[in-house]
Design a protein around this motif. Sequence first.
Motif, short mmCIF file in Angstrom:
data_model
loop_
_atom_site.label_atom_id
_atom_site.label_comp_id
_atom_site.label_asym_id
_atom_site.label_seq_id
_atom_site.Cartn_x
_atom_site.Cartn_y
_atom_site.Cartn_z
N ASP A 155 1.01 -1.58 -0.06
CA ASP A 155 -0.31 0.28 0.06
C ASP A 155 1.08 1.61 0.15
O ASP A 155 1.08 1.50 1.06
CB ASP A 155 -0.81 0.11 0.87
CG ASP A 155 -2.18 0.84 1.21
OD1 ASP A 155 -2.28 2.62 0.26
OD2 ASP A 155 -2.90 1.30 1.83
N ALA A 180 3.22 -2.42 -6.63
CA ALA A 180 1.85 -1.84 -6.02
C ALA A 180 0.48 -2.23 -6.58
O ALA A 180 0.92 -1.51 -8.08
CB ALA A 180 1.16 -0.58 -5.07
N LEU A 184 -3.18 1.48 -5.37
CA LEU A 184 -2.27 2.29 -3.91
C LEU A 184 -1.00 2.29 -4.97
O LEU A 184 -0.17 2.36 -3.72
CB LEU A 184 -2.16 0.62 -3.68
CG LEU A 184 -3.68 0.26 -3.14
CD1 LEU A 184 -3.33 -1.03 -1.87
CD2 LEU A 184 -4.63 1.54 -2.24
N VAL A 223 -2.17 -3.67 3.76
CA VAL A 223 -3.06 -2.74 3.41
C VAL A 223 -3.80 -2.23 4.36
O VAL A 223 -4.00 -2.30 4.66
CB VAL A 223 -4.14 -3.39 1.82
CG1 VAL A 223 -5.01 -2.59 1.59
CG2 VAL A 223 -3.14 -3.89 0.93
N TYR A 234 -10.89 -2.20 -0.65
CA TYR A 234 -10.43 -2.76 0.27
C TYR A 234 -10.33 -4.29 -0.20
O TYR A 234 -9.07 -5.23 -0.13
CB TYR A 234 -10.15 -2.31 1.31
CG TYR A 234 -10.03 -2.86 2.80
CD1 TYR A 234 -8.03 -2.85 2.68
CD2 TYR A 234 -10.82 -4.28 3.24
CE1 TYR A 234 -7.93 -4.40 3.82
CE2 TYR A 234 -9.39 -4.70 4.04
CZ TYR A 234 -8.19 -5.13 4.36
OH TYR A 234 -7.69 -5.93 5.32
N LYS A 238 -6.56 -6.53 -1.21
CA LYS A 238 -6.61 -6.70 0.55
C LYS A 238 -5.36 -7.64 0.26
O LYS A 238 -4.23 -8.22 1.07
CB LYS A 238 -6.79 -7.11 1.71
CG LYS A 238 -7.79 -8.56 1.49
CD LYS A 238 -9.05 -8.20 2.26
CE LYS A 238 -9.90 -9.90 2.53
NZ LYS A 238 -10.58 -10.50 3.50
#
Length: 302
Positions: A155, A180, A184, A223, A234, A238
């Motif tokens: 993240d 990433a 992110l 994350v 998310y 994740k």
Amino acid sequence: SKSLVSIDQCTKEDILRILDNARKFEDNPNRNLLEGKVAATLFFEPSTRTRLSFETAINRLGGKVIGFQDASTTSSSKGETLKDTILMVSNYADLIVMRHHLEGAAKYASEITDIPIINAGDGANQHPSQTMLDLYSIQKTQGKLTDLTITMVGDLKYGRTVHSLISGMSHFNPTFHFVAPDELRMPDEYKLFCDKHNIKYYEHTAFSEEVINETDILYMTRVQRERFTDLEEYQRVKNVYILKSQMLENSKDNLRVLHPLPRVNEIAYDVDDSPKAYYIQQARNGLFARQAIICEVLGITI
Ligand code: CP
């Protein structure tokens, strides 16, 4: 007074002096340098390592600690402003260590009080004491800070530790790999910072062994669920990168895996047995780095 709100305010000489003092505290962490002093730890957001290592640092230096780790038990839950909270605590303490969800909160606090403020994390912005312990860990494991290849994974948008580390490493000619997912990616301001300082960086969406095998420091990150406004996003990202021990098989001997912690599942537990895993010792180094930072802002010679 002298505060530490961002690693950007530290010159190369400041960083090297603080790391040198951290080394002295590692040799002898129990010294009576804070006798008669009171430090306040104000944590408006959760923490394990940062708060406990700051409090250990103060206790081992002979100071006393006041503070809170749950703002809902304080008068801020009745509507007291951050300004008034800082002014009240300044009546009682010689130093404030604070973590807050708002970016710029520590800078704001440093402008309204005469006692030093140490930023223990402000939103997705900065975490300078983490950077100091990261630099100490890098120097200790690599024998140097210069000319290293650092791969940051996870993240990079919300992770304040990677934002601070870019700035902290900028004095030492690093090469960065930013790994990433698109959602992110490293924010433009930090890439512009690299451009301005002639720092080489490469962006990847794949967490490949090719990149790992060029790496000296593999900096994994969690994350940051608490920063997402869209929880579906998310859920999508994740589990995107998980480091497993076999991915380190052909990595350089000197590679060390760092992680500011807490981890959720981005480092498999089988990596813990690798001699390249360094994240637990990294957190221990936080004690010495923070002892050095506290003495720096209070003007105490070591
Ligand atoms: N690395 C770090 O900031 O950990 P905590 O959130 O537990 O303090």
